[in-house]
Write a protein that holds these residues in place. Structure first.
Motif, mmCIF file in Angstrom:
data_model
loop_
_atom_site.group_PDB
_atom_site.id
_atom_site.type_symbol
_atom_site.label_atom_id
_atom_site.label_comp_id
_atom_site.label_asym_id
_atom_site.label_seq_id
_atom_site.Cartn_x
_atom_site.Cartn_y
_atom_site.Cartn_z
ATOM 1 N N CYS A 18 8.816 0.485 -18.167
ATOM 2 C CA CYS A 18 7.417 0.223 -18.474
ATOM 3 C C CYS A 18 7.037 0.845 -19.814
ATOM 4 O O CYS A 18 7.758 1.692 -20.355
ATOM 5 N N ASP A 19 5.883 0.437 -20.321
ATOM 6 C CA ASP A 19 5.370 0.966 -21.580
ATOM 7 C C ASP A 19 4.254 1.976 -21.337
ATOM 8 O O ASP A 19 4.291 3.090 -21.824
ATOM 9 N N THR A 20 3.278 1.590 -20.532
ATOM 10 C CA THR A 20 2.128 2.453 -20.275
ATOM 11 C C THR A 20 1.760 2.412 -18.798
ATOM 12 O O THR A 20 1.387 1.348 -18.285
ATOM 13 N N GLN B 38 8.952 4.478 -19.276
ATOM 14 C CA GLN B 38 7.969 4.931 -18.300
ATOM 15 C C GLN B 38 8.348 4.403 -16.919
ATOM 16 O O GLN B 38 8.743 3.242 -16.767
ATOM 17 N N VAL B 39 8.215 5.258 -15.919
ATOM 18 C CA VAL B 39 8.612 4.906 -14.554
ATOM 19 C C VAL B 39 7.467 5.236 -13.598
ATOM 20 O O VAL B 39 6.819 6.271 -13.719
ATOM 21 N N VAL B 40 7.236 4.328 -12.654
ATOM 22 C CA VAL B 40 6.260 4.559 -11.590
ATOM 23 C C VAL B 40 6.987 4.428 -10.255
ATOM 24 O O VAL B 40 7.720 3.461 -10.030
ATOM 25 N N ILE B 41 6.794 5.419 -9.385
ATOM 26 C CA ILE B 41 7.386 5.399 -8.044
ATOM 27 C C ILE B 41 6.251 5.416 -7.030
ATOM 28 O O ILE B 41 5.323 6.212 -7.137
ATOM 29 N N VAL B 42 6.329 4.527 -6.043
ATOM 30 C CA VAL B 42 5.313 4.482 -4.990
ATOM 31 C C VAL B 42 5.999 4.714 -3.649
ATOM 32 O O VAL B 42 7.004 4.074 -3.328
ATOM 33 N N HIS B 43 5.453 5.641 -2.862
ATOM 34 C CA HIS B 43 5.926 5.888 -1.495
ATOM 35 C C HIS B 43 5.108 5.034 -0.535
ATOM 36 O O HIS B 43 3.876 5.000 -0.611
ATOM 37 N N HIS B 44 5.805 4.338 0.369
ATOM 38 C CA HIS B 44 5.156 3.497 1.374
ATOM 39 C C HIS B 44 5.466 4.034 2.769
ATOM 40 O O HIS B 44 6.260 4.967 2.919
ATOM 41 N N ALA B 45 4.855 3.439 3.770
ATOM 42 C CA ALA B 45 5.158 3.799 5.151
ATOM 43 C C ALA B 45 6.613 3.466 5.459
ATOM 44 O O ALA B 45 7.274 2.750 4.714
ATOM 45 N N CYS C 231 1.724 -0.516 -14.109
ATOM 46 C CA CYS C 231 2.118 -0.222 -15.485
ATOM 47 C C CYS C 231 2.222 -1.513 -16.285
ATOM 48 O O CYS C 231 2.415 -2.596 -15.716
ATOM 49 N N ARG C 232 2.079 -1.387 -17.599
ATOM 50 C CA ARG C 232 2.275 -2.518 -18.507
ATOM 51 C C ARG C 232 3.708 -2.482 -19.002
ATOM 52 O O ARG C 232 4.228 -1.425 -19.363
ATOM 53 N N LEU C 233 4.363 -3.616 -19.016
ATOM 54 C CA LEU C 233 5.769 -3.671 -19.395
ATOM 55 C C LEU C 233 5.939 -3.519 -20.896
ATOM 56 O O LEU C 233 5.120 -3.999 -21.686
ATOM 57 N N ALA C 234 7.014 -2.860 -21.309
ATOM 58 C CA ALA C 234 7.325 -2.683 -22.726
ATOM 59 C C ALA C 234 7.851 -4.000 -23.291
ATOM 60 O O ALA C 234 8.447 -4.814 -22.580
ATOM 61 N N GLU D 238 0.844 -1.194 0.000
ATOM 62 C CA GLU D 238 0.000 0.000 0.000
ATOM 63 C C GLU D 238 0.880 1.245 0.000
ATOM 64 O O GLU D 238 1.949 1.275 0.618
ATOM 65 N N GLY D 239 0.456 2.275 -0.712
ATOM 66 C CA GLY D 239 1.227 3.515 -0.736
ATOM 67 C C GLY D 239 0.594 4.556 -1.626
ATOM 68 O O GLY D 239 -0.569 4.438 -2.024
ATOM 69 N N GLU D 240 1.366 5.594 -1.920
ATOM 70 C CA GLU D 240 0.902 6.694 -2.777
ATOM 71 C C GLU D 240 1.864 6.873 -3.940
ATOM 72 O O GLU D 240 3.087 6.897 -3.743
ATOM 73 N N VAL D 241 1.320 6.982 -5.146
ATOM 74 C CA VAL D 241 2.144 7.166 -6.336
ATOM 75 C C VAL D 241 2.707 8.581 -6.327
ATOM 76 O O VAL D 241 1.968 9.565 -6.334
ATOM 77 N N SER D 242 4.030 8.686 -6.289
ATOM 78 C CA SER D 242 4.671 10.004 -6.241
ATOM 79 C C SER D 242 5.230 10.403 -7.609
ATOM 80 O O SER D 242 5.602 11.557 -7.808
ATOM 81 N N PHE D 243 5.293 9.453 -8.536
ATOM 82 C CA PHE D 243 5.802 9.752 -9.873
ATOM 83 C C PHE D 243 5.271 8.707 -10.836
ATOM 84 O O PHE D 243 5.311 7.507 -10.554
ATOM 85 N N ALA D 244 4.744 9.151 -11.987
ATOM 86 C CA ALA D 244 4.280 8.245 -13.034
ATOM 87 C C ALA D 244 4.450 8.959 -14.367
ATOM 88 O O ALA D 244 3.549 9.637 -14.844
#
Length: 305
Positions: free
Chosen positions: A256-258, A239-246, A274-277, A225-231
């Motif tokens: 990633c692709d999308t 494509q990059v997704v970053i999630v902040h957790h406790a 995200c879907r992988l490229a 569980e967390g909050e997406v800080s970058f997408a």
């Protein structure tokens, strides 16, 4: 599934070579500071008191002035933070106006989104049982955001950095005091994968993040569980997704692709990110997966089951 760790290969085996990958990851962490500074439950750092992220050039003194709180108060609410070793992306707890930190304790603390007695105890260097005992009318399973509780300190005085030997559990990863109690049980970011490159140092001694190979069309999922800080897009990392957790933890999903999420979204373990490229040269998709603690890399094996 039987996980097989292959012999060391090139940095992105099957994809284009990226000699600047480590530099790009470093740049990504600088970028995170600007993306992760928003509070997790919508409050204002100067009034309600929230988590804020260290940005380039920040000091505890600057944060205290910006949040309009005394420096000694800010330090007391962040007992495990080393003022001279701040890291970009590291999260700092800014106390609110209703919160108190007397030198002998107990502290008055306001419940924030995602808080548990265990997490609060780890942050302040005390024990969850002591917090529960000091708040007999506040059930640990029914905490409310904004609720004020008492946090007794271990041994009195300013809270000390948690010791590593007091609360060892049967699972070694969970016994580490700076990790959540759920450490060692987090799911992997892919359902069907093989370890293409393990986390660790390469032949030149440079620390490399983990690479996971998956089948076509696979989706990377949140490990907790967390909050997406970058997408968004990052040079050389697609494509990059970053999630902040406790517990000041970050999970990074790159190549990633999308993206399936947007910055600011709240996610739970198992949610699609995200879907992988598609890989080059006929190889399947590859996920670059990284875990960070206070902005510094850590072995994902300490958290994943």
């Amino acid at each position: 599934m039987d996980q097989r760790t292959l012999a060391r290969q090139g940095p992105l085996a099957g994809r284009r070579r990226t000699p600047g990958l480590i530099i790009t990851l470093a740049l990504l962490l600088w970028l995170l500071a600007g993306c992760a500074g928003s509070p997790t439950d919508g409050g204002d750092a100067g009034s309600g008191g929230e988590w804020v992220s260290i940005q380039r050039g920040d000091t505890l003194g600057k944060l205290a002035r910006r949040a309009e709180v005394p420096l000694v108060r800010l330090k007391r609410f962040n007992p495990g933070v080393r003022a001279r070793h701040l890291a970009v992306g590291q999260r700092i707890l800014v106390p609110g106006r209703q919160e108190r930190a007397p030198s002998g304790g107990p502290y008055r603390y306001r419940i924030r989104k995602g808080d548990t007695y265990s997490g609060i105890a780890q942050h302040f260097g005390t024990r969850a049982g002591r917090i529960q005992a000091a708040n007999a009318d506040a059930s640990a399973s029914a905490l409310r955001v904004g609720q004020l509780i008492q946090v007794p300190l271990s041994g009195g005085g300013a809270p000390a950095r948690p010791a590593s030997s007091a609360t060892a559990s049967a699972k070694p990863a969970a016994s580490t005091p700076d990790l959540p109690a759920s450490a060692g049980t987090w799911p992997w970011p892919l359902d069907d994968y093989r370890v293409m490159r393990p986390y660790g140092k390469d032949d030149r001694g440079r620390l490399q993040p983990m690479l996971l190979a998956a089948r076509q069309g696979k989706t990377a999922k949140a490990v907790a569980e967390g909050e997406v800080s970058f997408a968004d897009t990052m040079r050389q990392l697609d494509q990059v997704v970053i999630v902040h957790h406790a517990n000041n933890l970050q999970s990074v999903y790159a190549l990633c692709d999308t993206p399936s999420v947007n910055t600011g979204d709240s996610v739970k373990a198992g949610d699609a990110l995200c879907r992988l490229a598609d890989g080059d040269d006929g190889q399947g998709p590859v996920l670059l997966f990284d875990m960070r603690r206070n902005g510094k890399p850590m072995d994902p094996g300490r958290l994943l089951k």
